[in-house]
Design a protein around this motif. Structure first.
Motif, PDB file in Angstrom:
ATOM      1  N   ASP A  15      76.953  42.689  35.484  1.00  0.00           N
ATOM      2  CA  ASP A  15      77.087  43.027  36.915  1.00  0.00           C
ATOM      3  C   ASP A  15      78.129  42.144  37.627  1.00  0.00           C
ATOM      4  O   ASP A  15      78.187  42.109  38.842  1.00  0.00           O
ATOM      5  CB  ASP A  15      75.727  42.880  37.609  1.00  0.00           C
ATOM      6  CG  ASP A  15      75.219  41.443  37.521  1.00  0.00           C
ATOM      7  OD1 ASP A  15      74.187  41.143  38.155  1.00  0.00           O
ATOM      8  OD2 ASP A  15      75.859  40.630  36.804  1.00  0.00           O
ATOM      9  N   SER A  19      87.599  42.378  41.056  1.00  0.00           N
ATOM     10  CA  SER A  19      88.247  42.928  42.235  1.00  0.00           C
ATOM     11  C   SER A  19      89.729  42.558  42.257  1.00  0.00           C
ATOM     12  O   SER A  19      90.202  41.784  41.411  1.00  0.00           O
ATOM     13  CB  SER A  19      87.529  42.372  43.485  1.00  0.00           C
ATOM     14  OG  SER A  19      88.079  42.916  44.666  1.00  0.00           O
ATOM     15  N   LYS A  74      92.059  52.294  40.813  1.00  0.00           N
ATOM     16  CA  LYS A  74      91.278  53.069  39.834  1.00  0.00           C
ATOM     17  C   LYS A  74      91.808  52.810  38.423  1.00  0.00           C
ATOM     18  O   LYS A  74      91.049  52.553  37.490  1.00  0.00           O
ATOM     19  CB  LYS A  74      91.380  54.554  40.181  1.00  0.00           C
ATOM     20  CG  LYS A  74      90.336  55.424  39.522  1.00  0.00           C
ATOM     21  CD  LYS A  74      90.159  56.750  40.236  1.00  0.00           C
ATOM     22  CE  LYS A  74      89.158  57.621  39.491  1.00  0.00           C
ATOM     23  NZ  LYS A  74      87.837  56.952  39.340  1.00  0.00           N
ATOM     24  N   HIS A  77      90.702  49.633  36.836  1.00  0.00           N
ATOM     25  CA  HIS A  77      89.291  49.601  36.402  1.00  0.00           C
ATOM     26  C   HIS A  77      88.466  48.563  37.163  1.00  0.00           C
ATOM     27  O   HIS A  77      87.442  48.097  36.671  1.00  0.00           O
ATOM     28  CB  HIS A  77      89.173  49.305  34.901  1.00  0.00           C
ATOM     29  CG  HIS A  77      89.883  50.307  34.052  1.00  0.00           C
ATOM     30  ND1 HIS A  77      90.361  50.042  32.787  1.00  0.00           N
ATOM     31  CD2 HIS A  77      90.241  51.594  34.303  1.00  0.00           C
ATOM     32  CE1 HIS A  77      90.971  51.110  32.299  1.00  0.00           C
ATOM     33  NE2 HIS A  77      90.910  52.063  33.209  1.00  0.00           N
ATOM     34  N   THR A  79      85.949  47.279  40.204  1.00  0.00           N
ATOM     35  CA  THR A  79      84.812  47.920  40.890  1.00  0.00           C
ATOM     36  C   THR A  79      84.850  47.656  42.387  1.00  0.00           C
ATOM     37  O   THR A  79      84.077  48.234  43.139  1.00  0.00           O
ATOM     38  CB  THR A  79      83.486  47.335  40.352  1.00  0.00           C
ATOM     39  OG1 THR A  79      83.521  45.907  40.517  1.00  0.00           O
ATOM     40  CG2 THR A  79      83.313  47.680  38.883  1.00  0.00           C
ATOM     41  N   HIS A  80      85.726  46.714  42.795  1.00  0.00           N
ATOM     42  CA  HIS A  80      85.819  46.332  44.212  1.00  0.00           C
ATOM     43  C   HIS A  80      87.277  46.170  44.629  1.00  0.00           C
ATOM     44  O   HIS A  80      88.141  45.908  43.785  1.00  0.00           O
ATOM     45  CB  HIS A  80      85.084  45.011  44.446  1.00  0.00           C
ATOM     46  CG  HIS A  80      83.589  45.109  44.335  1.00  0.00           C
ATOM     47  ND1 HIS A  80      82.956  45.435  43.155  1.00  0.00           N
ATOM     48  CD2 HIS A  80      82.609  44.938  45.247  1.00  0.00           C
ATOM     49  CE1 HIS A  80      81.647  45.433  43.348  1.00  0.00           C
ATOM     50  NE2 HIS A  80      81.397  45.152  44.610  1.00  0.00           N
ATOM     51  N   ASN A 118      84.525  55.398  43.591  1.00  0.00           N
ATOM     52  CA  ASN A 118      83.553  54.397  43.110  1.00  0.00           C
ATOM     53  C   ASN A 118      84.079  52.975  43.162  1.00  0.00           C
ATOM     54  O   ASN A 118      83.817  52.187  42.250  1.00  0.00           O
ATOM     55  CB  ASN A 118      83.134  54.730  41.674  1.00  0.00           C
ATOM     56  CG  ASN A 118      82.372  56.040  41.631  1.00  0.00           C
ATOM     57  OD1 ASN A 118      81.558  56.306  42.517  1.00  0.00           O
ATOM     58  ND2 ASN A 118      82.684  56.876  40.652  1.00  0.00           N
ATOM     59  N   ILE A 119      84.869  52.697  44.198  1.00  0.00           N
ATOM     60  CA  ILE A 119      85.362  51.326  44.393  1.00  0.00           C
ATOM     61  C   ILE A 119      84.749  50.800  45.686  1.00  0.00           C
ATOM     62  O   ILE A 119      84.856  51.451  46.737  1.00  0.00           O
ATOM     63  CB  ILE A 119      86.901  51.302  44.471  1.00  0.00           C
ATOM     64  CG1 ILE A 119      87.496  51.810  43.149  1.00  0.00           C
ATOM     65  CG2 ILE A 119      87.411  49.894  44.777  1.00  0.00           C
ATOM     66  CD1 ILE A 119      88.981  52.122  43.224  1.00  0.00           C
ATOM     67  N   GLN A 120      84.068  49.640  45.604  1.00  0.00           N
ATOM     68  CA  GLN A 120      83.381  49.082  46.770  1.00  0.00           C
ATOM     69  C   GLN A 120      84.355  48.287  47.630  1.00  0.00           C
ATOM     70  O   GLN A 120      85.066  47.426  47.099  1.00  0.00           O
ATOM     71  CB  GLN A 120      82.243  48.152  46.331  1.00  0.00           C
ATOM     72  CG  GLN A 120      81.175  48.851  45.500  1.00  0.00           C
ATOM     73  CD  GLN A 120      80.675  50.116  46.159  1.00  0.00           C
ATOM     74  OE1 GLN A 120      80.324  50.105  47.344  1.00  0.00           O
ATOM     75  NE2 GLN A 120      80.703  51.224  45.427  1.00  0.00           N
TER      76      GLN A 120
END
Ligand SMILES: O=S(=O)(O)CCCN1CCN(CCO[C@@H]2O[C@H](CO)[C@@H](O)[C@H](O)[C@H]2O)CC1
Length: 488
Positions: A15, A19, A74, A77, A79-80, A118-120
């Motif tokens: 987890d 970023s 994107k 890869h 996530t943020h 799906n990017i925070q």
């Protein structure tokens, strides 16, 4: 060797947040588009104060090309995505009585595009671009600005907080106070190294606390986000590790860099004792009626304390420090108050920025110092990266930098018990590097600033980072990277 730059083998938790970061004035352009008001950096660059008279008028033109930026993220890869909101784009005069809905729309479009991919979003509320109208009323020297910052923050929580769950109030208040109000190197170019620097920092801490409590009291229950602050420091390594006075200089340097803000927010609501003691003594020597370091009331200390859910750290480099014995105590200056002399080890690799030497060992040391000093706070590295001046696409030095700094962060987590939850590569793309203009490039993507459509091109480091964040462990699956060294 003296500096532990050796690779550690291990893998990051599933987890762990990966970023990349930018900031509004450095990438957006659209400096006066659709009702945006002037910021102090528009004023700074229009006065020709950046290298080559460079300005952020167009920059990377992300105001128009943000969908392309989301595509880059994107393909990375991650996530943020850490970006900042331009205060004068949403509030042209800085005050809540004049909301620019076109500015709000821009950030809603960006946030919606990130979420759809799906990017925070990790949103910085203040990355140095103060509305000029507020600077005209004293800026961070005027306590009223704190109230305007709170109102601006509340507007952002209201309009974006249903989708933005990670907030940073200020990016590097040290830079704002010292380079902006201390030595006039950055906007708004005030020259008060012994007083204005401390007054602006005092207001920044109080403004931060106001925004934190606004979120904590009125938005956290319904929006369930997290909110904190991002501080920057260079690691201060004692020049002679066996010298007590160099060890003290190291501690003092870290307290004057991070403790200046972190002590109030993470410890007891007040400045570190070493700052109160040294600035108070120097002020007495100068026969001043009171210390040049402003004082918090007891109520303010209570209000400051515990106002960050995480420790945001921007880290780049280190210096070797010794006690600066020959300071002239009659001079009013933060540097004299601190009394530390810093230098680079000539063996450290250079970069495209004069201040940035490559020192991976410092990443582990600064994370350990934060853990020891602030009782193992949840920590996010909110910036880390390196510059060059060439725009080389086969940027092996940048890959080497990221590999080694990320590995040192892993050591801090696995060997020193640091509670690091995320890492952010500065920067997603080449952008406006403040007073250095476009001469220093930090991007994972190359930007051609000579072309109107500002094309972005992946550098090798972008491919490396995308690969690494998809499988974040050492040893690397395929270690094709250059090793530095020489044969016997
Ligand atoms: O050598 S001098 O002292 O005359 C000029 C010092 C220039 N500073 C050094 C510290 N740096 C802190 C990191 O600054 C951060 O890192 C990035 C790279 O700088 C910036 O692009 C980000 O916006 C900022 O958050 C900001 C620029």
């Amino acid at each position: 060797g003296r500096y532990d730059n050796d690779l550690y083998y291990g893998k990051f938790p599933e987890d762990f947040v990966w970023s990349s970061a930018t900031s509004a004035y450095q990438i957006e352009g659209g400096w006066n588009a659709d009702g945006k008001g002037l910021s102090i950096w528009d004023t700074f660059t229009h006065a020709g104060k950046a290298a080559n008279n460079d300005t952020g008028d167009v920059a990377c033109d992300s105001y128009h090309k943000y969908k392309e930026d989301v595509k880059l993220l994107k393909d990375l890869h991650v996530t943020h995505y850490r970006f900042s909101i331009s205060w004068p784009r949403v509030l042209p005069n800085g005050t809540i009585d004049n909301i620019n809905e076109a500015g709000i729309d821009y950030y809603n479009n960006l946030i919606n595009s990130l979420i759809a991919n799906n990017i925070q979003p990790m949103v910085t509320l203040y990355h140095w671009d103060l509305p000029q109208d507020l600077e005209d009323q004293g800026g961070w020297l005027n306590e009223t600005t704190n109230e305007h910052f709170k109102n601006y923050s509340r507007l952002c929580f209201e309009r974006f907080g249903d989708r933005v769950k990670f907030w940073i109030t200020f990016n590097e208040p040290w830079i704002v106070a010292w380079l902006g109000y201390g030595v006039a190197a950055f906007a708004p170019r005030k020259n008060g190294p012994g007083d204005l620097a401390y007054i602006s920092a005092h207001n920044l801490i109080k403004a931060h606390a106001k925004a934190y409590h606004e979120y904590d009291d009125n938005f956290r229950a319904s929006q369930n986000g997290t909110i904190g602050i991002t501080l920057n420091a260079g690691w201060s390594e004692p020049k002679d590790p066996s010298s007590l006075s160099d060890q003290e200089a190291s501690q003092r340097d870290m307290q004057f860099q991070l403790g200046w803000f972190a002590n109030a927010i993470f410890v007891n609501g007040d400045y570190p004792d070493v700052m109160k003691w040294r600035i108070g003594n120097n002020s007495e020597t100068q026969n001043l009626p009171k210390s040049r370091l402003p004082a918090f009331t007891d109520a303010e200390k209570q209000y400051n304390k515990g106002t960050s859910d995480f420790f945001g750290l921007n880290f780049y480099t280190s210096s070797l420090v010794t006690d600066n014995k020959n300071v002239n105590r009659s001079v009013q200056s933060y540097d004299v108050d601190k009394g530390v002399a810093g230098e680079a080890d000539p063996t450290w690799k250079e970069s495209g920025s004069g201040w940035l030497k490559v020192t991976p060992f410092g990443m582990r040391k600064v994370l350990k110092w934060i853990k020891d000093t602030y009782n193992t706070p949840v920590t996010y590295v909110t910036e880390n990266g390196v510059s060059d001046r060439t725009g080389v696409l086969n940027d092996v030095d940048r890959i080497d930098y990221y590999k080694n700094y990320i590995n040192q962060m892993l050591k801090a987590m696995k060997l020193d018990g640091c509670n690091v939850k995320g890492y952010t590569a500065w920067s997603l793309m080449d952008n406006f590097e403040w007073a250095s203009g476009y001469t220093e490039r930090f991007g994972l993507h190359y930007v051609d600033f000579t072309k109107p459509d500002r094309p972005r091109v992946q550098k090798e480091s972008a491919k490396w980072y995308a690969n690494f964040v998809s499988n974040p462990e050492f040893p690397l699956k395929y270690d094709n990277d250059l090793y530095y060294g020489k044969f016997p």
